[in-house]
Design a protein around this motif. Structure first.
Motif, PDB file in Angstrom:
ATOM      1  N   LYS A   1       0.826  -1.207   0.000  1.00 54.52           N
ATOM      2  CA  LYS A   1       0.000   0.000   0.000  1.00 54.52           C
ATOM      3  C   LYS A   1       0.860   1.256   0.000  1.00 54.52           C
ATOM      4  O   LYS A   1       0.532   2.245  -0.642  1.00 54.52           O
ATOM      5  N   PHE A   2       1.990   1.198   0.737  1.00 59.29           N
ATOM      6  CA  PHE A   2       2.889   2.346   0.787  1.00 59.29           C
ATOM      7  C   PHE A   2       3.435   2.674  -0.601  1.00 59.29           C
ATOM      8  O   PHE A   2       3.453   3.832  -1.032  1.00 59.29           O
ATOM      9  N   HIS A   3       3.868   1.641  -1.322  1.00 51.42           N
ATOM     10  CA  HIS A   3       4.467   1.883  -2.628  1.00 51.42           C
ATOM     11  C   HIS A   3       3.446   2.408  -3.628  1.00 51.42           C
ATOM     12  O   HIS A   3       3.752   3.317  -4.408  1.00 51.42           O
ATOM     13  N   ILE A   4       2.232   1.868  -3.612  1.00 57.88           N
ATOM     14  CA  ILE A   4       1.238   2.358  -4.559  1.00 57.88           C
ATOM     15  C   ILE A   4       0.798   3.775  -4.203  1.00 57.88           C
ATOM     16  O   ILE A   4       0.554   4.609  -5.078  1.00 57.88           O
ATOM     17  N   SER A   5       0.726   4.067  -2.885  1.00 61.82           N
ATOM     18  CA  SER A   5       0.389   5.431  -2.465  1.00 61.82           C
ATOM     19  C   SER A   5       1.513   6.400  -2.816  1.00 61.82           C
ATOM     20  O   SER A   5       1.272   7.541  -3.205  1.00 61.82           O
ATOM     21  N   ASN A   6       2.739   5.929  -2.685  1.00 65.14           N
ATOM     22  CA  ASN A   6       3.892   6.761  -3.007  1.00 65.14           C
ATOM     23  C   ASN A   6       3.888   7.134  -4.475  1.00 65.14           C
ATOM     24  O   ASN A   6       4.182   8.271  -4.854  1.00 65.14           O
ATOM     25  N   LEU A   7       3.523   6.187  -5.337  1.00 61.32           N
ATOM     26  CA  LEU A   7       3.475   6.457  -6.769  1.00 61.32           C
ATOM     27  C   LEU A   7       2.287   7.342  -7.138  1.00 61.32           C
ATOM     28  O   LEU A   7       2.407   8.266  -7.936  1.00 61.32           O
ATOM     29  N   ALA A   8       1.146   7.048  -6.540  1.00 58.01           N
ATOM     30  CA  ALA A   8      -0.072   7.749  -6.938  1.00 58.01           C
ATOM     31  C   ALA A   8      -0.263   9.087  -6.249  1.00 58.01           C
ATOM     32  O   ALA A   8      -0.839   9.999  -6.817  1.00 58.01           O
ATOM     33  N   ASN A   9       0.215   9.191  -5.003  1.00 57.67           N
ATOM     34  CA  ASN A   9      -0.094  10.382  -4.207  1.00 57.67           C
ATOM     35  C   ASN A   9       1.122  11.114  -3.677  1.00 57.67           C
ATOM     36  O   ASN A   9       0.985  12.029  -2.880  1.00 57.67           O
ATOM     37  N   SER A  10       2.313  10.712  -4.096  1.00 54.63           N
ATOM     38  CA  SER A  10       3.539  11.320  -3.585  1.00 54.63           C
ATOM     39  C   SER A  10       3.559  11.309  -2.068  1.00 54.63           C
ATOM     40  O   SER A  10       3.833  12.315  -1.421  1.00 54.63           O
ATOM     41  N   LEU A  11       3.260  10.162  -1.486  1.00 59.25           N
ATOM     42  CA  LEU A  11       3.244  10.035  -0.031  1.00 59.25           C
ATOM     43  C   LEU A  11       4.616  10.301   0.558  1.00 59.25           C
ATOM     44  O   LEU A  11       4.745  10.857   1.634  1.00 59.25           O
TER      45      LEU A  11
END
Length: 392
Positions: A211-221
């Protein structure tokens, strides 16, 4: 609204998920976990973690093998019908999946009118059953409750229904019973824990990392730039507008590589753009390796090659046949056969009350059988081709 100049946020830590079994006044069942939804939590890990699902599915494939068989071949036809909709093997596969996932099973047993033989058996979704109280007189749980939605069981639509526990001696009195069964665990009267309970935290880490990686890609977490605007502090509405414009222009994987352009009155008021170094990529590689190892350890899978996974130092499945064979034999002996033994105890009992005297067994899978036949065929074809060439 807070007047603080700084806002601080905390992240809820992942807690160990060992359930408590609670007997509450006024309720007819024992709560399965603090929120009575522990099986639902375990089921969510099956769907959300690719490694956990693959491990469970691989164990299931080994357990069901080529299917149930009867020792007496003339009674093999009986396995074609467990109920009007399913065969014994279809029920067995569902029950085996529950046992591997949750550590327990639930089967609805329907007796004939005389109460002497079993007429039908049905798999019952393990997440939908809760245990009644432990009887001091019989030293057993005498009742189980079923609800299609324990999260809203107080609503009339999902109100729990009571079923007596499996007991052939009371078949004429209670023709529809639930056999709720799990391995003996010291001090545990009501519910099981998954056999891989020790790796539940690592399964959650696997899910949260994904979830962290997909959020990082999609939302610049995990931001890569710090942008400081030096033209004074605008009003809240204007700040929000500037933020939204920046996010719309540069956030997400589709906007990667865009040029960043800023306008300012002079150099003194130009924005500060400071790169933020990303986390060491080796950290995630090492974390994934650790988590994978611990999840497989929890499932007692000694080699990732059994799941078709590459392991460090390996060179693919084709060149590791001997290692796979040794690991597979160990896996079958220490993991699969004990599960089969436990499940066959249940199904042999059911089959005997079905009115037949034949015992059941499971036809095992044969590793590399297809590939070995292919290789043999190719060798035979090569010999034929060589013979033909020599005769020319």
């Amino acid at each position: 609204m807070s007047n603080s100049k700084h806002n601080f946020y905390s992240v809820n830590p992942i807690q160990p998920n060992m359930p408590t079994f609670i007997e509450r006044p006024g309720k007819k069942f024992i709560e399965y976990g603090d929120d009575n939804l522990y099986p639902q939590f375990v089921a969510s890990l099956f769907y959300k973690s690719a490694i956990n699902r693959t491990a469970i599915q691989s164990k299931l494939d080994g357990v069901i093998g080529q299917g149930l068989r009867t020792i007496k071949e003339d009674q093999q036809y009986v396995l074609n019908r467990a109920n009007p909709f399913e065969s014994w093997n279809e029920v067995f596969e569902k029950v085996a999946l529950d046992y591997i996932t949750f550590g327990g099973i639930a089967i609805n047993v329907i007796w004939d009118q005389a109460g002497e033989n079993i007429a039908e058996i049905y798999h019952v979704d393990f997440t939908k059953v809760r245990s009644g109280f432990h009887s001091q007189e019989t030293d057993k749980v005498e009742e189980y409750l079923f609800s299609s939605n324990w999260g809203e069981y107080r609503k009339e639509l999902f109100k729990p229904r009571s079923f007596p526990a499996y007991n052939p001696a009371k078949a004429d009195e209670h023709p529809s019973q639930i056999w709720y069964w799990f391995d003996y665990e010291p001090g545990n009267l009501w519910y099981p824990l998954p056999s891989y309970a020790g790796s539940l935290n690592d399964i959650q880490i696997d899910i949260e990392t994904s979830k962290f990686h997909i959020s990082n890609l999609a939302n610049s977490l995990n931001p890569s730039l710090f942008i400081g605007l030096n033209n004074g502090i605008p009003e809240p509405e204007e700040r929000e507008e500037i933020y939204d414009e920046l996010m719309m222009a540069y956030r997400g994987s589709e906007n990667a590589g865009k040029a960043f352009i800023a306008f300012s009155q002079d150099r003194e008021h130009s924005p500060d753009i400071i790169p933020i170094p990303s986390q060491n990529s080796d950290y995630y590689v090492n974390l994934e390796s650790r988590v994978t190892t611990r999840i497989l350890t929890g499932h007692r899978i000694t080699s990732p090659l059994l799941l078709g996974l590459y392991h460090q130092g390996g060179s693919g499945l084709g060149s590791n046949k001997d290692e796979i064979m040794v690991a597979y034999e160990h896996f079958i002996s220490t993991v699969i056969k004990p599960i089969q033994k436990n499940l066959l105890k249940v199904f042999d009992n059911l089959f005997s009350y079905y009115g037949y005297d034949s015992a059941l067994y499971i036809e095992p899978n044969k590793l590399f059988e297809a590939s070995e036949v292919t290789i043999a065929d190719e060798e035979e074809k090569t010999e034929v081709d060589n013979t033909s060439l020599n005769n020319q």
